[in-house]
Design an enzyme around this catalytic site. Structure first.
Site, PDB file in Angstrom:
ATOM      1  CD  GLU A  16      -8.505  -3.081 -43.097  1.00 21.66           C
ATOM      2  OE1 GLU A  16      -7.286  -2.820 -42.964  1.00 21.66           O
ATOM      3  OE2 GLU A  16      -9.077  -3.960 -42.425  1.00 21.66           O
ATOM      4  CG  ASN A 162      -6.903  -8.670 -41.289  1.00 25.27           C
ATOM      5  OD1 ASN A 162      -6.190  -7.718 -41.597  1.00 25.27           O
ATOM      6  ND2 ASN A 162      -8.214  -8.579 -41.194  1.00 25.27           N
ATOM      7  CG  ASP A 214      -9.134  -5.807 -38.806  1.00 24.81           C
ATOM      8  OD1 ASP A 214      -8.531  -5.829 -39.893  1.00 24.81           O
ATOM      9  OD2 ASP A 214     -10.353  -5.634 -38.726  1.00 24.81           O
TER      10      ASP A 214
END
Length: 316
Positions: A16, A162, A214
């Site tokens: 991430e 997100n 995401d």
């Protein structure tokens, strides 16, 4: 046709928060559950990693201090440092502001700086199956740094905040909720002077589209790129919320994207390698990929602190 190139077979559990550092021509990113900060240098492809003291969810460079980062961990926001010449080991960690979570088992998730250098980041309950809307979004700028506390932006019920990103002029903020029950992206008016979002409105309903929303990035045209988790896609939406294109990556769970490269024309995509699944059809899961979509990104803002680390005063 735009094809995805594997640049690092990182095998991250949850890759991430990719951040491109132009001065180093290097990509940094986090492996959340393992608490690892990774660096890949394009000129001499090699990877270095450092260990954080907790799960490491999101990060942004600290302005004027190479090798220093503001980051969201489990119990708060931290200043992490490894030194520019460091080649691995443990990160030095100093907590900047604690966070009082609504429930046990929570941590930070997605986050980044606005165009003015304030750090915004969301929190989530790690047990997504519980579907608890206890996620919050916090702001941390010079004022919060002086107070040693985050500001809760009170953006309404969120399960997995997100997809945070900002328009080129900084006056629109985007935020998604990745949870399967939500799968939406919202736009907010953003006050660049105070760092306050308002006028929440639906930007994209991703329920009928492939993939859960995401991590995200914005390009120089003001278009919003977001990873379609579970679908192996990265979607581009125009500023009016129209799906412009979808690019494939060779894994099911792309997690977040960021522009980099010498001309900011490479879209780097991190991904997830879940435990206990059959990887025979996606052996590269957890890797970092590069796409050349034919557009340019924007430089990622660094966190602008109240004062430089070496005593020079800074204003936000």
């Amino acid at each position: 046709m735009v094809s995805a190139e594997l640049v690092v077979d990182a095998r991250c559990a949850t890759g991430e928060s990719p951040v491109w550092r132009a001065a180093e021509q290097a990509l940094y990113w986090a492996d959340i559950p393992r608490g690892i900060l990774h660096r890949w240098q394009a000129a001499q492809p090699q990877k270095t990693q450092w260990q954080a003291p907790q799960m490491l969810a999101c990060l942004a460079a600290w302005d004027g201090a190479p090798g220093h980062w503001i980051a969201g961990l489990e119990d708060g926001l931290y200043l992490l440092s490894h030194g520019l010449g460091s080649e691995g080991g443990a990160l030095d960690a100093q907590r900047l502001a604690p966070v009082r979570h609504a429930m046990p088992g929570m941590r930070f998730n997605d986050g980044r700086c606005d165009r003015q250098g304030r750090f915004l980041a969301g929190t989530m309950l790690q047990d997504m199956g519980a579907a608890q809307a206890v996620g919050r979004v916090y702001r941390f700028g010079a004022r919060e740094q002086a107070a040693g506390a985050c500001t809760d932006l009170d953006l309404g019920p969120l399960i997995v905040p997100n997809g945070m990103a900002f328009s080129p002029d900084g006056r629109t903020m985007y935020l998604s909720d990745s949870h399967p029950q939500v799968q939406a992206v919202w736009a907010f008016d953003y006050d660049v002077d105070s760092g306050t979002p308002s006028n929440r409105r639906l930007f994209v309903d991703m329920q009928p589209l492939p993939g859960r929303p995401d991590g995200a990035a914005v390009d120089s045209d003001g278009c919003y790129w977001i990873c379609g988790n579970d679908a192996g896609l990265v979607h581009r939406f125009t500023p009016d919320g129209r799906l412009d294109r979808s690019l494939a990556v060779p894994v099911k769970k792309p997690a977040m994207c960021a522009f980099g490269g010498s001309d900011l024309d490479v879209l780097y995509v991190t991904s997830i390698r879940p435990d206990h699944i059959d990887l025979s059809d996606q052996p590269l899961a957890g890797g970092v990929f590069a796409l050349r979509p034919g557009v340019q990104g924007l430089p990622e803002p660094a966190f602008r602190p109240r004062a430089a680390l070496h005593g020079k005063s800074r204003e936000s």
